[in-house]
Structures are given as C-alpha cells and as structure tokens.
Design an enzyme around this catalytic site. Sequence first.
Site, PDB file in Angstrom:
ATOM      1  N   ASP A   1       0.826  -1.214   0.000  1.00 10.00           N
ATOM      2  CA  ASP A   1       0.000   0.000   0.000  1.00 10.00           C
ATOM      3  C   ASP A   1       0.856   1.258   0.000  1.00 10.00           C
ATOM      4  O   ASP A   1       2.051   1.229   0.305  1.00 10.00           O
ATOM      5  CB  ASP A   1      -0.905  -0.033   1.244  1.00 10.00           C
ATOM      6  CG  ASP A   1      -2.257   0.604   0.998  1.00 10.00           C
ATOM      7  OD1 ASP A   1      -2.369   1.432   0.076  1.00 10.00           O
ATOM      8  OD2 ASP A   1      -3.203   0.276   1.742  1.00 10.00           O
TER       9      ASP A   1
ATOM     10  N   ASP B   1     -10.797   1.833  -3.189  1.00 11.83           N
ATOM     11  CA  ASP B   1     -11.305   1.608  -1.834  1.00 11.83           C
ATOM     12  C   ASP B   1     -12.824   1.636  -1.813  1.00 11.83           C
ATOM     13  O   ASP B   1     -13.433   1.382  -0.770  1.00 11.83           O
ATOM     14  CB  ASP B   1     -10.762   2.693  -0.880  1.00 11.83           C
ATOM     15  CG  ASP B   1      -9.411   2.308  -0.287  1.00 11.83           C
ATOM     16  OD1 ASP B   1      -8.986   1.152  -0.485  1.00 11.83           O
ATOM     17  OD2 ASP B   1      -8.784   3.158   0.372  1.00 11.83           O
TER      18      ASP B   1
HETATM   19  C1  GLA Z   1      -5.765   1.804   2.202  1.00  6.20           C
HETATM   20  C2  GLA Z   1      -6.195   0.619   1.384  1.00  6.20           C
HETATM   21  C3  GLA Z   1      -7.260  -0.147   2.107  1.00  6.20           C
HETATM   22  C4  GLA Z   1      -6.709  -0.614   3.433  1.00  6.20           C
HETATM   23  C5  GLA Z   1      -6.229   0.572   4.235  1.00  6.20           C
HETATM   24  C6  GLA Z   1      -5.510   0.135   5.488  1.00  6.20           C
HETATM   25  O1  GLA Z   1      -6.767   2.754   2.313  1.00  6.20           O
HETATM   26  O2  GLA Z   1      -6.625   1.021   0.126  1.00  6.20           O
HETATM   27  O3  GLA Z   1      -7.688  -1.235   1.346  1.00  6.20           O
HETATM   28  O4  GLA Z   1      -5.668  -1.515   3.219  1.00  6.20           O
HETATM   29  O5  GLA Z   1      -5.335   1.378   3.495  1.00  6.20           O
HETATM   30  O6  GLA Z   1      -5.061   1.192   6.230  1.00  6.20           O
END
Ligand code: GLA
Length: 735
Positions: free
Chosen positions: A480, A550
């Site tokens: 990420d 997301d």
């Molecule tokens: C980002 C990712 C999510 C999750 C969060 C965790 O927003 O896109 O899918 O993994 O971080 O903090």
Amino acid sequence: MAIKYNADRKTFILETRNSSYLMKVSRYGNLLHLYYGKKIPDKNLDFLLKFQDRGFSPNPNEAGNDRTFSLDFLQQEYSTDGKGDYRSPSIEVVNGDGSTIFSGKMAGYKIYKGKYCIKGMPSLRAVSGDTADTLEIRLEDRESQAAVILGYSVFEEKDVITRTVRFVNGGRQSLMLKRLMSVTLDYRDSDFDLIYFSGRHTMEREFNRIPVQSGMHSIGSSRGTSSHQFNPFGIVCRKNTDEDRGDCYGYSLVYSGNFLLEAEQDQFSQLRVNMGINPRDFSYRVDPGEEFQAPEVVLAYSDQGLTGLTHLYHDVFRENLCRSPYSKKVRPVLINSWEAAYFDFDEEKILNIARESVAMGVDLFVLDDGWFGNRDDDNSSLGDWTVNRRKLKDGLDGLSEKIHQMGLQFGLWIEPEMVSENSDLYRKHPDWCLKAPGRPMTRGRNQLVLDLSRKEVCEYLIQTINEILESAKIEYVKWDMNRSISDVWSGALEKDRQGEALHRYVLGLYYIMDNIILKHPEIIFCGCSGGGGRYDPAMLYYQPQMWCSDNTDAISRLKIQFGTSFAYPVNALEAHVSVCPNHQTGRSVSLKTRGIVAMGGILGYELDSTKLSEEEKEFCRKQVNFYKKNYRVIAEGDYYRLTNPYENRSFTAWEHVTKNKKKALISLVLTDKESNAPQLYLRLKGLDENAFYRVEGHRGSFSGALLMNAGIPVPPELGEYDSVQFVLRMVQEAE
Ligand code: GLA
C-alpha cells in the site's frame, strides 16, 4: 525487420501488423514526423510536408533565404526548444550559459533486433512467440554537444510501438534538464477527441471524452504518484470513433510518479500530443558524460475502435509487461480483513473470520493493516514492522500456521514507503523522510513519506521487508501507499538537485521492488494506493494485480471498472464483495450483484464472514465455484464493454470471450428501474457470427449473428440493481 531506413528519401519506416509509422530527416537535419496510423504500402510521403512562407513563422539559420522552412508549423518527431516552434516542446534544457536553446539535428541511427533497455525502470520485453526490433536515432545539439537518443521498439505482432528518450551530455558543462517528454506525436489535423480518466480517492478512472479545441488541454499528476486524480493513459480518436469502429491512438506511460499528458491544437489546427514526466517540480542536473532517461510510453493504434485498442493493451500488458509468474496463473480467491475488522482485532477474531470463510470456498486469508507496532488506528507505527504480540500472541508465523491448518493460504498488508512520527523508526531517523529544513511539515493520514532517493533508506526497507516475508509462510502481499507526497526536499541531494527528488523517489521504489518483489516470485503482490491511486503499468510490471478502488460499492464499481478496462487487463483488477449497507456509499445491493460485479476482475471478499448466515456462505461458495469454473474466460479472454455507464443509465453490461470465440460470459446490472419501461435489448459482441451458441443450462441455440445484431431481451422483471449473468457455449450445429 519491422524497421527500415530508406537512405534516398532519408525516411524511417516502422511497421506493425496493422500500423505504419514514418519519419523523415529534413534537408537541414531536423527529424520530421510523416505519418502514424493504419498500415500503408507507400514509402514516399514527402508530398505530405507542405513548406510555406508564413507570417511570424521564423526560419532557422541553416535554411538561409528559404522562407518556407519553419519549425512553427512542420510536424516534428521531437520538438526542440528555442528555434521557432512555439508549441509545447519535447525538451527544455538550461545550457551552461543560461540559454534554453536545444536544436537536435540528425547525427546517426542504429537498427537492431530485440528490445532497448531502460536501466532502473520497468518496461515491456519481447517474449517467445513475438519479436521486437529497435531503432535509435541520435539528434545532437552542436553548440552544447548534448544529444537526445530517441528509442523505438516495434512489437510487430502485438501491434504496439514503445518509445523512450535518453538525454546525453557530451559537452563540458553541466546542463539542467527541465523537461524530457517520453513521446511527442504531431498530427496534421486536430479533428480528434481526447479520452482521459480522472477521479479522486474512492472514485478512480472516470471516463471523459472531450473534443480537441484550440489551445492546450493537459492532464497529469504532481502528487508524486501516478494518482487517483488522473491516470497515465489517454486516447486520441477520430470524432466518429466508437467502441467498434474508427481510428484511435493510445498513450500509456510506464511510470508511477508525476506525469503530464498534453493535447495542443495549434494555430494551423494541427494537434501535438506530449507525454512524459511532469515538468512541474522537476529538474535534473546532467553533468558532462552523464545521461538521463525518460520512462517508456507504450503507443498503440487501432482502426477497430476503442475495443480494438483495449485488446491491444490487454494482450501486451498481460504478456509483455508483468514479470510475476502469477500473471499467467490462476489467482486464489481471497478474503481480506480490512472492512471486516479494520484495526480492531486479535488472533482469535482473525482466526474466527478465517474459519468461517473456509465454508465460502475462498483460498487465501489476507491480514490487512493493524498487525504491527502499536497500530490500533492510523496515527502511529508505520515504519515499525514488528508484529504486535498483544494482538497476535503467536506472531505472524503462528497465525499463518493456524490459517494454513484450515486449508487456507496467508497474505499480509504492508506500507513500506511510509513512516509515522509516532514510531521508533522516526525517532531514530527523523531525517529519513521527505521534509524541508526549517519548515513545518504537511501530514497526510498523519504520516510522512520516507525519502526513497536515499540509498540507506532503500537498503533498510529491502532488509526489513524481506525479513518479514521470510519470517512466516506468506503467499500474498498487499503493498500500500496511502498519501500524496508533499514537502519535497531530500537531505541527500545538493541544492541544485532538489528537483530530482521525486524522480529519484520513484527510482528508489523500483529498486526496492526489484529487490523484494522480483526476489519473491512465489508471492502474489497486489498493488494498492488507497485503492487505485497508483494504478499504472509500472506497478503492473511488478504486481500482477492491483486493488482497483477503496470503493467496494458494486454500483460505483461499474463506472470505476469501466474506466479501468480501457487500458488495464481484467486479471490486473482486484475486486471484492463487501457488506451492505456499503461502508463507502451506504447503498444496499444483493450479494448476487456484488459477486457479479466483482467477477469483472479478480474476485475476492472483504467482510466479516462470522456475521454471514449459513445461506449466505453457501451462496458465496456457489459464486466462487462459478467464478473458478469460468476463470480462464474472465482473466484471459477478450473483454467487451457492451454499454457505457455514462450514456446508458438503464443498465451496464460487459462480456468476456475466449480467444477462440467458443465461450462467452455475459454480465448485466440494471442501474435504473423505470415504471412501464420500454423493453431493453442487449446486443452481444465478439462472437463468431456463423456459429451457434447455447446458453449454459438452457436448451436451444442462437446464431452469433442473431445475438450480435438482434440482441437478447433484458428480462423485464429485473429490479433496480438486480443482475443477470450467463455463459454461452458454441455448439456444433443449430439445436
Ligand atoms: C488503504 C487501502 C485499504 C486498506 C487501508 C488500510 O486505504 O486502500 O484497502 O488496506 O489502506 O489502512
């Protein structure tokens, strides 16, 4: 050879299966662009160049009294600055004397078999079954002795041409590069539309189609990553181009940092397209004997409309880009803990979710954020990659072992590029993040960005992350990156090199990925940046799949996945079924529709399976089985957008067809229910019109011609957000 040079006409001819690309050295040594488009047999295109005496169009010295030669209107292959071309340039460089003139003249060329190499950055490669030929043209500025080397690799069978540019300082003074586009393409007219993909966090890659008009239209990113806001992909197409017909040109930048795509209609209604690293916040000092290379652009032309262009990108990205062995393997169906538990979990809770998801038929459990340091929310601990024993009493290895005992594989979330102020790493190395001395810093999600232009930071991350990956049995990693970069200043760079920091960050990231991801081919890596904030081909080179957004709401996803599909293959797109009401939009949609939409990519789940009823788990199991049975057609077939969700408000439909056209999977979601509505029909695509097809599970057959021309009725009983999905199989003869 797909590349030829005609010395008499001083013309370079590049040919792919369906396209030709021609350029010519002018009588004064400038490299002029002649043609890019549908394949043509002609080799002499000189008549296309029109020399005219035009007011306010300056003539270079070498043209003497010839007032008809001006860079102000001629189509150029790589536009040099300061010599009478006032359109947006390909290159901007500050010379030793402070001038910004660069006049690149032909100084040699090289044609060879195979693909050119880009050091330190991802690019396509030739794989067995297809070939690449390369042309390098050197354009030199006599006065500064600097040169640009234009690289073209022609993937003949794949129908794409890749381009890169190297700037080489052969002189005695340091030069300051301010702009080096990876591609410039001049079109003789501007009767085009521009298609690009814009967005924001949780709503990425929205489709935009606008007419090219007088002046400049530019999109790009200055956030340090390729960004949620604009994707480094664009299409220039004729006004009458639609999904199935018409000319279109794709531009895809294989780069994960700041980028710029410009479409400029000039005074004579010609179009120039530039694409490359965004000059904003960029400069690069190139000392004598040194060079700088621009990232690769993948160019494609199709006269088969937007679908034709999509198929070219899907095929070349699937086969020639991604380095993971998984790009060709069946991916496991996963369940992710994020929307199930967020930061609030311990080992018992995780094991319960994993145990209950076995009944759903999933293969892999992914532990998302919150497993390390003291991370109980998103304000701390990034950088401290040691397991939190308060939450996971037996560590990662203990947890992974227990999950494996359930028959599931184990995956883990990491965010290596970041540091929290509240972390041991920051306390120990406050100078390891990007921040300007004496200035208050800007936080994003309360975190800071590590300075990957520093070698020691990269080495630290390589060692730390590799140790984690080797500390337990881990089959999947979600990588990420959760903020836009600001306060760009690196303690490792001299004052006049600060403009290099963001590019060096990207190179540092690739170096880390080379030494973590490519060192672990047995692990599936999934790219993520707050969903699809770094959804670009360079990330696809390392990571066979990427978390698309997301936003897990199935109805929002129809648009997000539609936009994503133009360049990126289905097997790169990770999509999850989550709970309702949806956590991002509050909308409720049936489990069936959520599954159908998530099967528009690599299917996964992201919910608390302990809260599902037995019926729901059984429903998911059937969904997973159906998906697995049809994995090949979904992941490896040709993808067809049957509707455009921005135009058709009633329903969104898409189709996957095997390359041999024997099997197709059709999916449709009703997006707007009207009273006493007109009967809707769905016309299919990509079938063999002379063959007959049977709907799996039903009797009787229909010709491909009928299914594609008359279409099939959309069941009138479908309610809002209801969906249908069916498989077509070719049959020997009409039934
Ligand atoms: C980002 C990712 C999510 C999750 C969060 C965790 O927003 O896109 O899918 O993994 O971080 O903090």
